[in-house]
Design an enzyme around this catalytic site. Structure first.
Site, PDB file in Angstrom:
ATOM      1  N   LYS A   1     -51.311-110.178  33.444  1.00  0.00           N
ATOM      2  CA  LYS A   1     -52.279-109.929  34.505  1.00  0.00           C
ATOM      3  C   LYS A   1     -52.580-108.441  34.513  1.00  0.00           C
ATOM      4  O   LYS A   1     -51.716-107.605  34.219  1.00  0.00           O
ATOM      5  CB  LYS A   1     -51.720-110.348  35.871  1.00  0.00           C
ATOM      6  CG  LYS A   1     -52.787-110.685  36.895  1.00  0.00           C
ATOM      7  CD  LYS A   1     -53.324-112.098  36.695  1.00  0.00           C
ATOM      8  CE  LYS A   1     -54.226-112.525  37.828  1.00  0.00           C
ATOM      9  NZ  LYS A   1     -54.581-113.949  37.741  1.00  0.00           N
TER      10      LYS A   1
ATOM     11  N   GLY B   1     -61.134-123.521  53.538  1.00  0.00           N
ATOM     12  CA  GLY B   1     -61.824-122.728  52.535  1.00  0.00           C
ATOM     13  C   GLY B   1     -62.709-123.595  51.670  1.00  0.00           C
ATOM     14  O   GLY B   1     -62.223-124.341  50.820  1.00  0.00           O
TER      15      GLY B   1
END
Length: 372
Positions: A100, A200
């Protein structure tokens, strides 16, 4: 998710037992192969690239662009996210390890073409050990720019050889995980007649709504953005909306709770009042802290580990490296159903929560790869 997160970000001045170096070399949460600090003063780039593991292949994970409170916090995030990607990629059946990157700064203020090109040069300097993609604060258009300085960038636009937005397969994978959860909880791999609450309804959540309605579920939604709710209800008037997540998790008769927004949705405050019997959603890092998975288990709530069920997106971007084929990706994403069931079976056999079982299965695959 079940992966243990790193919380010690004390600077080196705190003593020889504190700080990032201690985390990397001496703590149980360490074990990262490589952490690269990147700086290009001309463009203002400050970035961290963390490679957790390449046991299964080149590390794959997105680039997050965020205004961190400190450089230490940015390193912490890179360490946690890269470790999580190792587990996600392992259980998705990908020949990739975990990595990442984080770029430090407010993307609305400092993101420029020059900065993204400079970042791409740092990715290139790793020679293929790290493959990047989109994450929070970065988009397909950004990856098109980054790709101009290296060949290890995915998440590009179709015009530039990529697959574009990965939301479609992310939502599809979450739906497969939810079907597996229904199979385990109620003996039938369908949400027909079940009440599902989605917190969401952005890029992934609104697509999940469609899958659920097609399967015969009753859907309840909420979102901090009124326009997102309005868009769903305009298309699907049968969907019910509630004021906020607090109201959603207390909804009477709720069968499944799907967190599809920010992390930390499962906390000391939310778990005790959650009415659902299953939690399965697209949000990353849903467990607010270690121990929440046991609280869910103690209440008889089945938790489908987030990094397992939301892996459709990473399956898509990984496929770009081989010439993107949507049908091939969808077939791989459909296997999230079987993987989720295997995790539930392992959890039951070992007498542990599903999050711990998922970690064990991922660690087993990585360990076997190291010895081949």
């Amino acid at each position: 998710m079940g992966v243990t997160t790193v919380t010690d970000v004390r600077p080196a001045s705190a003593g020889t037992d504190g700080g990032v170096l201690h985390t990397l070399f001496r703590s149980e949460q360490g074990g990262h192969e490589q952490v690269v600090l990147c700086q290009d003063r001309a463009s203002g780039l400050k970035a961290v690239i963390a490679i957790h593991s390449t046991a299964l292949g080149p590390a794959l994970g997105g680039t997050r662009f965020h205004a961190y409170a400190s450089e230490e916090e940015a390193v912490l995030d890179a360490l946690n996210l890269s470790r999580g990607m190792s587990y996600k990629n392992a259980l998705a059946g990908l020949d990739h390890g975990g990595g990442k990157a984080v770029i430090i700064g407010d993307p609305d203020l400092i993101k420029t073409e020059e900065l993204l090109l400079a970042y791409g040069r740092f990715v290139a300097s790793l020679g293929g050990r790290y493959v990047t993609a989109c994450d929070v604060g970065t988009y397909v258009a950004d990856m098109d720019v980054v790709a101009r300085t290296n060949k290890w960038t995915t998440g590009r636009s179709p015009d530039n050889g990529g697959a574009g937005d990965s939301s479609v397969l992310t939502a599809y994978g979450v739906f497969q995980g939810m079907r597996a959860s229904a199979q385990h909880a109620w003996g039938d791999p369908t949400l027909r007649g079940r009440k599902v609450g989605i917190a969401g309804v952005g890029k992934v959540g609104h697509l999940l709504v469609e899958h659920l309605l097609q399967d015969g579920a009753e859907v309840v939604i909420t979102d901090v953005r009124a326009e997102s709710v309005d868009r769903v209800r305009a298309k699907f008037p049968q969907v019910t909306a509630v004021a906020d997540t607090e109201a959603l998790i207390r909804t009477e008769g709720l069968d499944v709770y799907a967190p599809c927004a920010l992390g930390g949705a499962l906390s000391d405050e939310s778990v005790p009042v959650l009415t659902a019997k299953v939690v399965c959603g697209a949000a990353n890092n849903q467990l607010a802290h270690p121990g929440i998975e046991k609280d869910l288990s103690d209440r008889g709530i089945l938790y489908a580990p987030d990094y397992v069920v939301n892996a459709g997106g990473v399956i898509q971007v990984a496929d770009e490296l081989h010439g993107f084929d949507f049908d091939r990706c969808k077939t791989k994403a459909a296997k999230i159903f079987d993987t989720t069931l295997a995790i539930f079976a392992r959890a039951k056999a070992d007498g542990i929560p599903p999050a711990a079982a998922a970690d064990r299965l991922a660690e087993q695959r990585m360990a076997e790869a190291r010895h081949t």
